[in-house]
Design a protein around this motif. Structure first.
Motif, mmCIF file in Angstrom:
data_model
loop_
_atom_site.group_PDB
_atom_site.id
_atom_site.type_symbol
_atom_site.label_atom_id
_atom_site.label_comp_id
_atom_site.label_asym_id
_atom_site.label_seq_id
_atom_site.Cartn_x
_atom_site.Cartn_y
_atom_site.Cartn_z
ATOM 1 N N VAL A 134 0.816 -1.208 0.000
ATOM 2 C CA VAL A 134 0.000 0.000 0.000
ATOM 3 C C VAL A 134 0.851 1.260 0.000
ATOM 4 N N SER A 135 1.794 1.368 0.937
ATOM 5 C CA SER A 135 2.507 2.651 1.067
ATOM 6 C C SER A 135 3.773 2.478 1.885
ATOM 7 N N ARG A 506 -2.833 9.560 -6.556
ATOM 8 C CA ARG A 506 -2.432 8.820 -5.346
ATOM 9 C C ARG A 506 -0.927 8.686 -5.319
ATOM 10 N N ASP A 508 2.325 6.676 -3.044
ATOM 11 C CA ASP A 508 2.514 5.602 -2.064
ATOM 12 C C ASP A 508 3.313 6.047 -0.853
ATOM 13 N N ALA A 551 -0.504 6.681 0.502
ATOM 14 C CA ALA A 551 -1.637 5.900 -0.008
ATOM 15 C C ALA A 551 -2.948 6.676 0.012
#
Length: 604
Positions: A134-135, A506, A508, A551
């Motif tokens: 996700v991040s 978006r 990350d 994220a």
């Protein structure tokens, strides 16, 4: 519970409890064990062969996550020990990759957070069963949002992520998008501070050297207690002294520092404060040491070492020549020698002081287990003063004792506590030429000094000044990759009537995003016969900037002004075809950048 095995480093969160069991990262044995909550019914849950030095653990429901440190991954098991999946993209510093992960934690929704130790960052993965990347946030450094050797982490009930920022000596608190909320804690590595001071010795001039064992350095104090200089380099990170526990000086003021972790003695130049050679290696053979605890030096330059792990006393010349070992001594914790080397005093785990002749023969012993004057409990390092009296760090009794040369019981000093003159596990003692008794108060992370009422000391002698070595260098790390950026165009029609291009963007990692670009006619109209084709009309969009958490996705709308819409309508006439070309640039909190080009046909 557990039998113990001398593991040399904490497992960084290597415990996790469910409602019925406690799970333990048995790091040195490369396995996971579990116990009932009262410590009973212990069993191996994940046997050796699947993990390499497992560190942190996290459990939620029937899932157990393990930081598989040296395999650079997180492993997901069920609570019965069955492997379910691996988490992470392998070793590296790219998005979703890991380098020696140390800790792992889960929030209430099952989101997974990893302390990515040697990448100096936090990496977030999704929930079971996929654990999708996700991040990430962080990066090496000391300022806000920077990390150094992250070890443990935990997620609170509000979703805040608490990070043990080990190299920076603080706890950092973030939200789950990587925005730093606050920090707390202060450094115990500043000059004049100690973290488990283990040993102390004085040179002929009256300067005291304290082995600051966890900080990986030797600090020098003048008679007033002022710090003069530090030798070695701080932990964590590259260091020449992973665990210094004792120090001794020869007549010229050269310092010999015992490094327990590597089983060797480092010899430091007084002029430069830097190591010039080492003596001994780790092991059980001739000239080797295991878990050594103390050393002393005779006037003639013979080094005498408590080789605790090998249950012997070993001797070296100052040039490193091995002189042999005296076996049958038990696990010696402290040694002291008379100046001419005629007698060697040793403290051991039987709570006695034993005195040996040069041929290794035991000539007397005194002490014994107890709390009364003359009795001992886990005695640590020892030293002789100028009158031949023996001072003992009576560690288990939280005091210092003084004996005469033949074991006469003379006095005790101190009791357990944190106040002045009180101790918690004193470990090292020294009496210098100024009549100062110095004690490393290990459990209180401090050094105490006392002026003896009737000092028996040789006069102080001048020595060359102490050198100050250059500051340790920070490690050189490969730069982390720039942010991983996702851009999705939400609408490419009605540009002129709506006057904007909506994008969902978006990043990350925590980043600042800037959108620039232009809108133009898709093509210029066909010119009348005999006239030259003109260039398509184009207008530049006003730059749009926004900040994103790790994220986090947001909608951004680069907009056309009314004047630009009018200009494009005039150029298009009855046509509707447009093209927009955008650049989405993201800059992380650690200043790495990425750019994503976006080009699309559109209609007015």
């Amino acid at each position: 519970f557990g039998a113990g095995g001398g593991n040399d480093a904490g497992a960084g969160g290597g415990l996790a409890a469910s409602s019925t069991h406690l799970f333990v990262a048995d790091s040195g044995n490369d396995r996971i064990q579990h116990f009932e909550l009262d410590g009973g019914a212990g069993m191996v849950l994940v046997p050796p062969g699947q993990l390499a030095y497992p560190k942190g653990l996290a459990v939620r429901g029937t899932r157990l996550l393990v930081a598989d440190d040296q395999n650079h991954r997180i492993r997901a098991y069920d609570t019965g020990g069955r492997l379910l999946s691996d988490v992470g993209r392998g070793e590296g510093n790219g998005p979703g990759e890991l380098s020696f992960p140390y800790g792992v934690a889960l929030d209430s929704a099952g989101r997974t957070f990893v302390a990515d130790n040697l990448n100096h960052r936090i990496v977030r993965f999704g929930t079971a069963p996929r654990y999708k990347y996700v991040s990430r946030w962080g990066g090496f450094g000391t300022g806000p949002g920077r990390m150094a050797y992250v070890r443990g982490l935990a997620v609170g009930p509000s979703g805040h992520v608490y990070v043990a920022n080990t190299g920076n000596d603080r706890i950092d608190v973030y939200d789950r998008e990587g925005r730093q909320l606050r920090s707390f804690g202060r450094s115990g590595r500043s000059q004049g501070q100690f973290n488990n001071p283990a040993g102390v010795a004085a040179d002929a001039q009256g300067y005291r050297a304290v082995t600051d064992s966890v900080n990986g350095r030797v600090e020098f104090l003048d008679p007033s207690g002022r710090v003069l200089t530090s030798w070695g380099s701080p932990n964590p990170g590259p260091t020449v002294l992973p665990r210094p526990v004792a120090v001794a000086f020869d007549g010229a003021g050269t310092a010999y520092v015992l490094d327990q972790r590597r089983g060797r003695i480092l010899v430091f130049s007084r002029k430069t404060g830097q190591p010039v050679r080492s003596i001994g290696t780790q092991g059980a053979g001739p000239g080797q040491m295991s878990d050594p605890s103390a050393l002393a030096i005779t006037a003639g330059g013979t080094l005498v070492v408590a080789d605790t792990g090998n249950r012997r006393i070993v001797r070296f010349r100052a040039n490193g020549e091995y002189l042999g070992a005296q076996t049958g001594t038990g696990a010696v914790r402290g040694v002291a020698v008379t100046p001419e080397g005629g007698l060697t005093y040793a403290s051991d785990t039987s709570n006695r002081i034993r005195v040996y002749a040069p041929d290794g023969r035991e000539v007397r012993s005194f002490g014994g287990t107890g709390k009364k004057l003359g009795k001992l409990n886990a005695p640590a390092q020892i030293t002789l003063d100028g009158a031949g009296n023996l001072w003992v760090a009576d560690r288990g009794n939280n005091r210092v004792q003084k004996f005469g040369p033949n074991g006469e019981r003379l006095l005790t000093l101190g009791r357990r506590g944190t106040g002045t003159g009180q101790f918690t596990y004193p470990t090292g003692v020294s009496v210098d030429c100024n009549g100062l008794l110095t004690v490393t108060d290990q459990g209180n992370n401090r050094v105490q000094q006392f002026l003896l009422a009737a000092p028996a000391a040789a006069p102080c002698a001048p020595l060359p000044p102490l050198g100050t070595p250059p500051a340790p260098k920070s490690p050189t790390l490969p730069p982390p990759p720039g942010p991983e950026v996702d851009v999705r165009v939400l609408r490419s029609s009605k540009l002129l009537s709506m006057r904007s291009i909506p994008l969902r963007v978006r990043c990350d990692t925590v980043c600042t995003m800037r959108v620039t670009g232009d809108v133009s006619e898709r093509s210029a109209p066909t010119p009348e016969r005999g006239k030259k084709r003109r260039e398509p009309v184009s207008v530049k969009l006003r730059a749009t900037t926004l900040k994103l958490g790790a994220a986090q996705s947001r909608i951004v709308r680069p907009a056309l002004t009314r004047a630009q819409v009018s200009k494009l309508r005039k150029a298009l006439g009855s046509r509707r075809g447009l093209t927009f070309t955008l650049t989405v640039a993201a800059t992380s909190a650690t200043d790495e950048t990425s750019e994503v080009p976006v080009s699309r046909d559109a209609t007015g």
